[in-house]
Design an enzyme around this catalytic site. Structure first.
Site, PDB file in Angstrom:
ATOM      1  N   CYS A  67       0.841  -1.195   0.000  1.00 42.81           N
ATOM      2  CA  CYS A  67       0.000   0.000   0.000  1.00 42.81           C
ATOM      3  C   CYS A  67       0.880   1.251   0.000  1.00 42.81           C
ATOM      4  O   CYS A  67       1.451   1.631   1.019  1.00 42.81           O
ATOM      5  CB  CYS A  67      -0.933   0.005   1.215  1.00 42.81           C
ATOM      6  SG  CYS A  67      -2.018   1.455   1.242  1.00 42.81           S
ATOM      7  N   CYS A  69      -0.019   4.070   2.552  1.00 43.03           N
ATOM      8  CA  CYS A  69       0.337   3.731   3.931  1.00 43.03           C
ATOM      9  C   CYS A  69       1.851   3.745   4.124  1.00 43.03           C
ATOM     10  O   CYS A  69       2.344   4.222   5.152  1.00 43.03           O
ATOM     11  CB  CYS A  69      -0.249   2.373   4.318  1.00 43.03           C
ATOM     12  SG  CYS A  69      -2.068   2.374   4.397  1.00 43.03           S
TER      13      CYS A  69
END
Length: 176
Positions: A131, A134
């Site tokens: 991700c 993130c």
């Protein structure tokens, strides 16, 4: 020692993983809690039972139960968040203002450990889960908390190596 058990379980074609695992478990630019918490969080994120059990065996000599639980909590919350944030990014601008609507209280409390440690573990797990949002968010936080690029990269190396080890162990367990 369980890291040694993992290394012994790796076949010759995974020798590089064994050498990397040995190096990363012996010396570190991270604190002991950061290093072993990263091992635990990353092992949990690989979703390989053998890897997690072996890493936990060694980690218990280096971490408190509270730190182990925080590392496992990081892996669990990031499993949820990485899917949600990655998907929101993939869906584009129309979803940027949508409220996430998911409970993430453990991030605010850092699971009872230093915030920088919890964030580093979250970065390692996000690396495994792929991700981008993130990863960049947690990287900015740990850098803002004083970690160097070398320390951040070490956490990434631990996550990367454990992912490779988990894949090799799964192959060995499958084909013998």
């Amino acid at each position: 020692m369980s890291i040694d058990n993992l290394r012994s379980a790796l076949p010759e074609w995974a020798k590089d993983l064994s050498l990397n695992l040995s190096t990363l478990s012996r010396s570190s630019t991270l604190t002991e809690q950061q290093q072993w918490g990263t091992f635990v969080a990353a092992a949990a994120a690989t979703r390989n039972e053998s890897v997690l059990v072996q890493v936990l065996e060694d980690a218990r000599a280096h971490l408190s139960e509270e730190a182990i639980n925080a590392a496992l909590g990081s892996a669990s919350i990031m499993a949820m968040n990485n899917v949600a944030y990655r998907t929101r990014h993939f869906l584009g601008d129309a979803y940027e203002n949508e409220r996430m609507g998911l409970r993430m209280n453990i991030i605010g409390t850092a699971g009872g450990v230093e915030k920088v440690d919890f964030e580093l573990w979250s970065l390692a797990v996000s690396t495994i889960n792929g991700c981008e949002r993130c990863i960049t968010s947690h990287e900015a936080t740990v850098r803002g908390e004083g970690l160097s690029t070398e320390q951040v990269w070490e956490a990434v190396r631990i996550a990367s190596t454990l992912t490779g080890v988990a894949q090799a162990v799964a192959v060995v367990e499958t084909i013998g």
